[in-house]
Every structure is written in structure tokens, then in C-alpha cells.
Design a protein around this motif. Sequence first.
Motif, mmCIF file in Angstrom:
data_model
loop_
_atom_site.group_PDB
_atom_site.id
_atom_site.type_symbol
_atom_site.label_atom_id
_atom_site.label_comp_id
_atom_site.label_asym_id
_atom_site.label_seq_id
_atom_site.Cartn_x
_atom_site.Cartn_y
_atom_site.Cartn_z
ATOM 1 N N VAL A 24 0.859 -1.183 0.000
ATOM 2 C CA VAL A 24 0.000 0.000 0.000
ATOM 3 C C VAL A 24 0.894 1.232 0.000
ATOM 4 O O VAL A 24 1.927 1.243 0.668
ATOM 5 C CB VAL A 24 -0.891 0.053 1.275
ATOM 6 C CG1 VAL A 24 -1.890 1.199 1.193
ATOM 7 C CG2 VAL A 24 -1.591 -1.261 1.523
ATOM 8 N N THR A 25 0.476 2.254 -0.741
ATOM 9 C CA THR A 25 1.112 3.561 -0.653
ATOM 10 C C THR A 25 0.025 4.565 -0.320
ATOM 11 O O THR A 25 -1.081 4.476 -0.853
ATOM 12 C CB THR A 25 1.793 3.924 -1.982
ATOM 13 O OG1 THR A 25 2.886 3.043 -2.189
ATOM 14 C CG2 THR A 25 2.321 5.351 -1.961
ATOM 15 N N GLY A 26 0.353 5.480 0.577
ATOM 16 C CA GLY A 26 -0.661 6.466 0.928
ATOM 17 C C GLY A 26 -0.059 7.624 1.680
ATOM 18 O O GLY A 26 1.158 7.713 1.846
ATOM 19 N N GLY A 27 -0.942 8.515 2.138
ATOM 20 C CA GLY A 27 -0.445 9.641 2.910
ATOM 21 C C GLY A 27 -1.436 10.785 2.945
ATOM 22 O O GLY A 27 -2.555 10.678 2.436
ATOM 23 N N GLN A 28 -0.973 11.850 3.579
ATOM 24 C CA GLN A 28 -1.760 13.079 3.586
ATOM 25 C C GLN A 28 -1.482 13.829 2.286
ATOM 26 O O GLN A 28 -0.368 13.772 1.752
ATOM 27 C CB GLN A 28 -1.359 13.942 4.792
ATOM 28 C CG GLN A 28 -2.213 15.205 4.918
ATOM 29 C CD GLN A 28 -1.849 16.064 6.123
ATOM 30 O OE1 GLN A 28 -0.960 15.707 6.899
ATOM 31 N NE2 GLN A 28 -2.533 17.179 6.268
ATOM 32 N N ARG A 29 -2.516 14.518 1.768
ATOM 33 C CA ARG A 29 -2.362 15.293 0.535
ATOM 34 C C ARG A 29 -2.336 16.781 0.878
ATOM 35 O O ARG A 29 -2.873 17.202 1.920
ATOM 36 C CB ARG A 29 -3.537 15.042 -0.409
ATOM 37 C CG ARG A 29 -4.156 13.690 -0.365
ATOM 38 C CD ARG A 29 -3.217 12.559 -0.736
ATOM 39 N NE ARG A 29 -3.942 11.294 -0.845
ATOM 40 C CZ ARG A 29 -3.377 10.146 -1.160
ATOM 41 N NH1 ARG A 29 -2.075 10.061 -1.361
ATOM 42 N NH2 ARG A 29 -4.101 9.034 -1.256
ATOM 43 N N LEU A 30 -1.801 17.574 -0.001
ATOM 44 C CA LEU A 30 -1.982 19.024 0.102
ATOM 45 C C LEU A 30 -3.476 19.324 0.078
ATOM 46 O O LEU A 30 -4.244 18.600 -0.567
ATOM 47 C CB LEU A 30 -1.313 19.720 -1.085
ATOM 48 C CG LEU A 30 0.204 19.554 -1.239
ATOM 49 C CD1 LEU A 30 0.662 20.205 -2.544
ATOM 50 C CD2 LEU A 30 0.938 20.147 -0.048
ATOM 51 N N GLY A 42 -5.317 9.550 1.932
ATOM 52 C CA GLY A 42 -5.883 8.267 1.545
ATOM 53 C C GLY A 42 -4.790 7.325 1.095
ATOM 54 O O GLY A 42 -3.599 7.602 1.271
ATOM 55 N N CYS A 43 -5.213 6.225 0.527
ATOM 56 C CA CYS A 43 -4.227 5.240 0.080
ATOM 57 C C CYS A 43 -4.855 4.307 -0.941
ATOM 58 O O CYS A 43 -6.042 4.405 -1.244
ATOM 59 C CB CYS A 43 -3.696 4.444 1.274
ATOM 60 S SG CYS A 43 -4.941 3.477 2.120
#
Lengths: 434, 434
Positions: B359-365, B401-402
Motif C-alpha cells: 500500500v502507498t498512501g499519505g496526507q495530501r496538500l 488516503g491510500c
Amino acid sequence: MQDRVWTIHLGQHTGERVVLAGWLHRLRRLSGVSFLILRDRTGTAQVVIEDPAILAALDGCQHETVLRIMGDAVQEAQAPGGVEVRNPTIEIVTPVAEPPPLELFRPNLQAQLPTVLDHAAVALRHPRNQAIFRLASAAMAGYRRTLRAAGFTEIQTPKIVASATESGANVFAIDYFGRPAYLAQSPQFYKQMMVGVFERVFEVGPVFRAEPHATARHVNEYVSLDFEMGFIDDHHDVMAMLTCALEGMIAAMREAAPDAVAYLKLALPQVPAVIPEIQFADALDLIWRETGEDARGEPDLAPAHERFLSAWAQREYGSDFLFVVGYPMVKRPFYTHPDPARPAYSNSFDLLFRGLELVTGGQRLHLYADYLAALEARRMTPDSFAGYLEAFRYGMPPHGGCAIGLERWIAQLVGLDNIREATLFPRDLNRLTP
Amino acid sequence: MQDRVWTIHLGQHTGERVVLAGWLHRLRRLSGVSFLILRDRTGTAQVVIEDPAILAALDGCQHETVLRIMGDAVQEAQAPGGVEVRNPTIEIVTPVAEPPPLELFRPNLQAQLPTVLDHAAVALRHPRNQAIFRLASAAMAGYRRTLRAAGFTEIQTPKIVASATESGANVFAIDYFGRPAYLAQSPQFYKQMMVGVFERVFEVGPVFRAEPHATARHVNEYVSLDFEMGFIDDHHDVMAMLTCALEGMIAAMREAAPDAVAYLKLALPQVPAVIPEIQFADALDLIWRETGEDARGEPDLAPAHERFLSAWAQREYGSDFLFVVGYPMVKRPFYTHPDPARPAYSNSFDLLFRGLELVTGGQRLHLYADYLAALEARRMTPDSFAGYLEAFRYGMPPHGGCAIGLERWIAQLVGLDNIREATLFPRDLNRLTP
């Protein structure tokens, strides 16, 4: 940080100091007191602002500014929903400097459809659009739940394919590492192959039709709710399963999206335990007798015929749904199973819903020799279908299935004029963005 | 016609005359008595044939012939499952004249992977393959159930797009009515736009990557389980939701596909309530200290690093899962949110599972001005993203999201050597059929 309360649950927290978060839906500045409407994913809440300093902090904040509000939840008979928030402190989470291109607080967006679609990122936030796409989401959930309960296995089949599914026309071409390929017009071949594996399968996914139509009921990419089932007697087993799926979708809308149903003031249809059916040939006879229009000998129904027949089913049976069965083989795809008693007609059906064809389905051929003969009769070469035909070469039971167009179903259910209003980001002859 | 009994339920019908239907999985002709194994979608049943006339009727019937069998369900300690069918009458529903290209009754298909994939219509009927794709189906159901329960709305976004999502490379080009268009590499832009509408959204659908790789862990079309959520503090809220989704998928496999879990002898992983995490920079330090390999300053992990870190998490925490957080901004897409305390690093994560990035994910601008600056820094023109940027121009909350690759998840869970074994009809550099 204190947990958010959803606006829809505000009434359960009267007497408490609560935190809300969402979008600045509307701000009415009156002398002495101002009313801020905050929108979150569950609805809206009224926030009363009396402190001039709080109000001044909102200067320059346009609609759609993202806010976090702490305040007292208070019963107030005159407030929408009977509750409002008083004595707020307001944190600006994300400022918005320019007025949005559409006024979301109006009961209906005051803009032409192309403008609405151009500004989808904003327009979809309108409560009416939220309601429409919540219904679509509930429909998908109900569809899957019903089919799973009936022993169906969900599959995901490829959308990049080596050859057109049903005819060479109307496919989008892709450059696949220098080789020609196409976008799948339907999962038809794959779901049939998977009947050989799981007997009962369904898929919810995109399909692509390169039809150069510019009508209110066509888009070029849409969501297809497909299923296919083995060991059937004939197409009536498919029709019975479809009837359950429709009922399951409507039940899910009622359970999972009651606010959307209420907002849109929908009269959800009753699905009869057995949906009435009429033979295609009898339908044309009926049209001739009742309207004087002689379409006998035509291979298909015109849209006006579909509307007439739906009205007739409503009158005759009180049903929003009508199956038309036994279409002539000549207009059906090569894998269609003929009616054994009348080989020029097929074991196929269309489902009409309130005047519109919503579903096409039927029994498929299952014998390998029948496939070879059907392809030969249409001068199609079996070589292009080798991987598909292998399923029949090595034992397939009698089977059939159907496909429901999700956007068309929702559009007709809500009574929308244009299928694009039931499509999040429509793709048509002229539209590729957003 | 009498209702079918599923082979898996045969033991509940001992003493009755039952009807089974399915495929001729195997026929062992012995002197005096023969054993027919019938396969349906739930498993297999042993049918004992003593009447030479019944046996003779099966002459020329190859494996995979579709049969309908009526017989007595009898307890028999020596039969598989402790029950068998005796005194059968057998109806040949669909004859098969040629031996199938693969022997499905063997515990493993005795063929190379390309041959297996060429004959997918037959190969997927093997009980082992059925088990793999039943797991995938259960995983999708568990994913959706968990996210729905957490207030997420399901969406379906377009796969035909006007511009590449993240970079101009690796997209498939389409001829869209004479205009250039592309297949979506991910629903990234659309799911972010939909956070402005529903706050929490998910999508299960195909994504397309024109990467000219020929490895065991890449295919060019796969199923992506995406979600995106608003009003987060940072990427840890996304990681917590992902943890729930993993747990939900595993619970669904256990509940909905216990036979598949048993057949594949799977040890389903325990999902820790909080999955351990390590900072990217600390991970490279650890690798340096423990292995002597100095990758400090590298912007990404190599596959060998991922395997090392997973083994370390297993040793240190007894966990099959490990979050690596805080990847350098330089390798992340333009919409990635930096770590406010260390702007060269990101509020992003990868999830490693048993040695593999899953999985790759994170917070977005979320601020419009940040998007304009990020695009300018990469010399990308905002004009190509106008419809997407409108979401940020008019108020977006902090969000993230991810995306989980379904086939990769299932392959790693089952311990398959090649992701193609977890893909119904794989698409790769060389394969477009079946």
C-alpha cells in the motif's frame, strides 16, 4: 481534539457543547444576529452568531470555506431540524477567497447542465447531487448483497481486450505497447467463462462504448451491473434473479440512504414478486391494436413503443416494471440462445422501467458446436475468440445473465432528464473533463 | 425439476435420494466398481457406479463433461467427506468430446505458467485457483463492508481521462473520437475531488499502468482498492483506517471463504491493533547498522530493504505488517503533503507486508496556493488540471488516503510466486488474451 458531531446527530446533543466541522454553506448577516449554515456529509446545521467579533473574523470568507465550530447545541423550535448552535467559536480550517462558480445554497443549481458539469468539483457538493450519488452507492451495495446471498462470487475482469466483444463497431482503440487493443464494451465473454468456474458470478465495473451519440440517455463510459448464472432452465431463471436484485437495490436505498430518498421526494417503485412479461410479437400486436401503429415485423422496439408498453403495464398490472421476452434472433448477439420452440425468436428479454429499457439479458448458447455455427453464420472467425470458446469446448452448463446500466437506472428512478446528472464525471462525444 | 444439492451439503442429506449437478472431475474405472468425482462450485462428491450400463453411457465423455446425477446419499467412512452417492442415474447435460488441455484432478496443474494462463477458461476451474479467487472476492467484500461502516461512500470514477494523473510516462493512449485521451493510472484526482462532496469515499476498480516491466510482481491492469478521507490530523488517521480495512478483509476471508482458507492451508495474518511504524530515515540507519549496507541518502527503499525491514518487524514486534513513514518529498507525487516539521520529508507511508510493499498512501496538500506552487515547482501547467484544482480553490479540508493493489495483496497472502496467479486474466507486456 474533541470529536466532531455530525450535523444529522445534533439533536441528540442538546445541552452539550459540541464540535462541528464542514463547509460554509450560507451566511445571512442580519442586524443584530447572523445565521451561518454549516454543511457536512450528513446534512446542515444552523449556527447563530451574535458576537460582532466572531462575525468580523468571517469577513472575506466566501461560501465553501471549511470551518470548525464549537458551540452549544440548543433546542429551538424555529430552527431547521428543531436545534441550532449558539455561542460559537469558529476556526477557519481552509479559507476560500473567491465566490464559487455555483450557488450551492439554492434548492436547485441555477445553471445550464454543461456549466454544472464543467464545475463538477463544486456542483457535486449540492445536497441534491449528494442525494443522487448516495442512492447510486446504496444501489451498488444492495446489488452485491443480494447476489452474494444467492451464492454469486464477485469477479473483476480486464477492461483492455484484444478484440471487440460483440461487433467491430463502437469500440475505443488503445495503443497497447505498439499493438492494437480495445476497451471492453462489456464483461460478457469473461463472465460467461467464469460460469464454468463459479457457476454464479457478478461484476460491477466500467464499460466503454464508442457510440457517437449525443443524446440525453447515452454516455460513452458507464457502470455496468452484470451477473451470469449457470444450470438454468431458461431465461426465466435469470429474470427471477434480476427481480431479486432490483428488490435488493431498492431495499438498500431505503435502509442506507433514507435521507437521500426523502430529500429527492422519491416514490421508490414496488417490485412485483413476479414482474409481468409480454412476448415481443404480442407487444407489437398490442401496439398495433391500441395505437394503430403497425410495427409488426420490426426486429426491435422504438423508444415510443417502450413508453407505450410501460404505460400499459402500469394500467394493466399496476407495475413500474415489464419484461419483454422473445426478441427476434436477428437483432441479438451471436451468443444468444434461440427459443427451442420458435428458432427465429430468442430466449432473451429486455426489462422496461417507467418507459425506458433498463436491462438486457437472456439465455446464452452453451454448446461448443452451436458457437462454431453461430460464428460461421455471421462470417466471424473462431480464431479471434479462441480463449472464450475454450470454455464451451470443455463443458459449460446452460446459463444466462444480464447487465443493468447503473446511471440509467438511477436517472430513471429519480426522474432526471439527462443521464449525465446521474454520472459523477460523464464522458461523451464532446466531454472528457473534468 | 428436483432442486440440486450442493456437494458441500451432501452430508446433511444422508438417507435421501438427491440431485447433484456439475463437472466430471475424474472417473476411475476399476473392475466391478467405478468412482466418479463430480465437481460443483462448492467442492466435489464421490459417486459410486456399479451398473455397467450406467458406466457404458459415460464412454467417450471426457473430463469436464457437465452432468446431472440423481442418487442415494450414503454415509461411508472411507469416502472423502464421509459420504458418497450410490445407485446413480446420470444425465449428460453437456458432452465434452476432447480431453481438456490441463488435468484438473491433480493437486497442482502440471504445466508452466504461460500454458496455464493461455488456458484460463479451464485452469481457473482448478480447486486451488477457485480458492484463490474466492479469497479475492471475500477481500473486496470485507473492504467495502468496513469502509461503509466507517461512513465512506462508494464511488465509480471515469477510467478515460484527458491527462495523465501523476506523470506523462506509463499511460496507455486512447483514440477518443479523434482526440487524444488516456487510461486512468489511478482514481487519485477524482477521489480527492469527492472528499469535497462526501468527506469519505472509496472505490474498487481497474487501474492501468503502461510500464514495460516483465517481472513477477507487475501487471499492466490491476484492481485498486482506494479510499480517501477528509478532516484528518495527518497521515496517521489514514493508517488507522487502513489497519481497520485490513482487519475487515481478513475477517471476511475467514467468514465468507473458510473452505478456501483451509484448502490453501493459509495462516491468515494477525493485524496488530496498531501496526508498528518506522521513519524512512531510521529504516535506512537500521539497515546500515545491521547489514553494513549504506543506503542513507537514497530516496526510496529497494526490494531487498523491504524484505529486511519486514523480517525485522517480525522479529521485533511479531508483526507481518510494518509502516514505513516519512519518505523524502522528492520521490512522491506533487499532491503529497510535507511533514510540517521537516519539509524535505512527507506525511506519507508505505505498508510492507511479509517483505513486500502493498500500500502507498499519505496526507495530501489541501490548500489551493500549495497546489499552484507544487505544480510550478515541477514545471507542470495548472491548466491541464483545472477541473481538479477547482476542488481546492473552493475549500478542501485536510485529507489523505491510500491504494491497495488487490492482486498483490492476495498473491502475498497466499504465497504465490507470481502476481499473475492472483489475476483472473492478466495483462502484461506480452499478454492480451484470453
